[in-house]
Design a protein around this motif. Structure first.
Motif, PDB file in Angstrom:
ATOM      1  N   LYS A   1      -1.878  -1.352  -5.602  1.00 37.56           N
ATOM      2  CA  LYS A   1      -3.229  -1.064  -6.073  1.00 37.56           C
ATOM      3  C   LYS A   1      -4.025  -0.232  -5.072  1.00 37.56           C
ATOM      4  CE  LYS A   1      -2.876  -3.278  -9.950  1.00 37.56           C
ATOM      5  NZ  LYS A   1      -2.832  -2.520 -11.232  1.00 37.56           N
ATOM      6  N   LYS A   2      -3.462  -0.029  -3.884  1.00 38.59           N
ATOM      7  CA  LYS A   2      -4.155   0.745  -2.858  1.00 38.59           C
ATOM      8  C   LYS A   2      -3.279   1.919  -2.433  1.00 38.59           C
ATOM      9  CE  LYS A   2      -6.622  -3.257  -0.966  1.00 38.59           C
ATOM     10  NZ  LYS A   2      -6.903  -4.057   0.262  1.00 38.59           N
TER      11      LYS A   2
ATOM     12  N   ILE B   1       0.849  -1.193   0.000  1.00 40.31           N
ATOM     13  CA  ILE B   1       0.000   0.000   0.000  1.00 40.31           C
ATOM     14  C   ILE B   1       0.881   1.238   0.000  1.00 40.31           C
ATOM     15  CG2 ILE B   1      -0.179   0.009   2.521  1.00 40.31           C
ATOM     16  CD1 ILE B   1      -3.067   1.022   2.144  1.00 40.31           C
TER      17      ILE B   1
ATOM     18  N   LEU C   1     -10.114  -0.428   3.485  1.00 38.44           N
ATOM     19  CA  LEU C   1      -8.996  -1.135   2.865  1.00 38.44           C
ATOM     20  C   LEU C   1      -9.181  -2.649   2.925  1.00 38.44           C
ATOM     21  CD1 LEU C   1      -5.986   0.946   4.243  1.00 38.44           C
ATOM     22  CD2 LEU C   1      -6.762   0.864   1.854  1.00 38.44           C
TER      23      LEU C   1
ATOM     24  N   GLY D   1      -7.402   1.309  -9.344  1.00 42.09           N
ATOM     25  CA  GLY D   1      -7.115   0.829  -8.001  1.00 42.09           C
ATOM     26  C   GLY D   1      -7.974   1.544  -6.978  1.00 42.09           C
ATOM     27  N   GLN D   2      -7.556   1.473  -5.720  1.00 44.49           N
ATOM     28  CA  GLN D   2      -8.325   2.082  -4.632  1.00 44.49           C
ATOM     29  C   GLN D   2      -7.562   3.276  -4.075  1.00 44.49           C
ATOM     30  OE1 GLN D   2      -8.846  -0.339  -1.122  1.00 44.49           O
ATOM     31  NE2 GLN D   2     -10.623   0.848  -0.418  1.00 44.49           N
TER      32      GLN D   2
END
Length: 218
Positions: free
Chosen positions: A102-103, A8, A196, A138-139
């Motif tokens: 991706k986060k 992350i 998350l 992504g986030q």
């Protein structure tokens, strides 16, 4: 620690709210997430003001500093679990869609960073990293800490929400009957962890913990 699902990016910018960033970092590392840390120059000023914390020069020294901070709090840190990158370190994994986590969480998020991300600017690694997460679907979680908000701030939040970002203002609730500032910090961090998809035991779940008093609804 090479599992992409356990990586992350944590960007820390120059809004008030250093305790939120530190507590979130603690929780991420404790859950064995590999954290790419991006710290703006303004954030370092905020940390000096709010936490009396002076970051050393250089990214490797900053990573070692953060590792020592966490270990002093009893949190085990694995080798290379915390990686720090400079504002113009364009060869960072966070700068490329083929390598970035991706986060990403921007906590706290200044209105300047909010503006840059909302308008697609990539003048710093923080801005580029956020742009990468959005373009790769992504986030992205944005934690603004500012009030009051004018129309431009709100327009930027709306624009980011429309492209998939989650806007989570640092607005702690009080139904948990907080006793300390740490309780208020934990409320916000717990909600970030929820989004998350990570475990958290910082606060109880609504309806599953002992809460008292009226909800204000009839």
């Amino acid at each position: 620690m090479t599992n992409k699902d356990s990586r992350i990016t944590l960007a820390i910018t120059g809004a008030s709210g250093a305790p939120y960033a530190l507590r979130l970092l603690e929780c991420l590392v404790a859950q064995e997430q590999q954290v790419l840390v991006l710290i703006s120059s303004a954030a370092k000023v905020v940390f000096a003001t709010e936490e009396n914390m002076q970051f050393p020069g250089g990214t490797e020294a900053t990573a070692a500093f953060l590792q020592e901070y966490l270990e002093n709090k009893g949190i085990a840190v694995q080798d290379k679990q915390i990686q720090v990158f400079g504002k113009h370190e364009w060869f960072s994994p966070a700068a490329s869609g083929s390598a970035a986590p991706k986060k990403m969480v921007i906590c706290p998020c200044s209105t300047s960073t909010l503006s840059a991300v909302a308008t697609g600017a990539s003048n710093t690694l923080i801005e580029r990293a956020a742009d990468v997460v959005l373009k790769e679907r992504g986030q992205l979680i944005v934690v603004p800490r500012e009030m009051p908000l004018h129309a431009i701030h709100l327009e930027h939040m709306l624009k980011l929400a429309q492209v998939g970002a989650t806007i989570m203002p640092a607005s702690p609730g009080f139904y948990q009957s907080p006793q300390t500032i740490d309780d208020l910090v934990d409320f916000v961090v717990a909600r970030i962890l929820d989004h998350l998809g990570l475990e958290q035991n910082l606060i109880g779940r609504w309806g599953y913990s002992n809460t008292s008093g009226s909800t204000g609804k009839e």
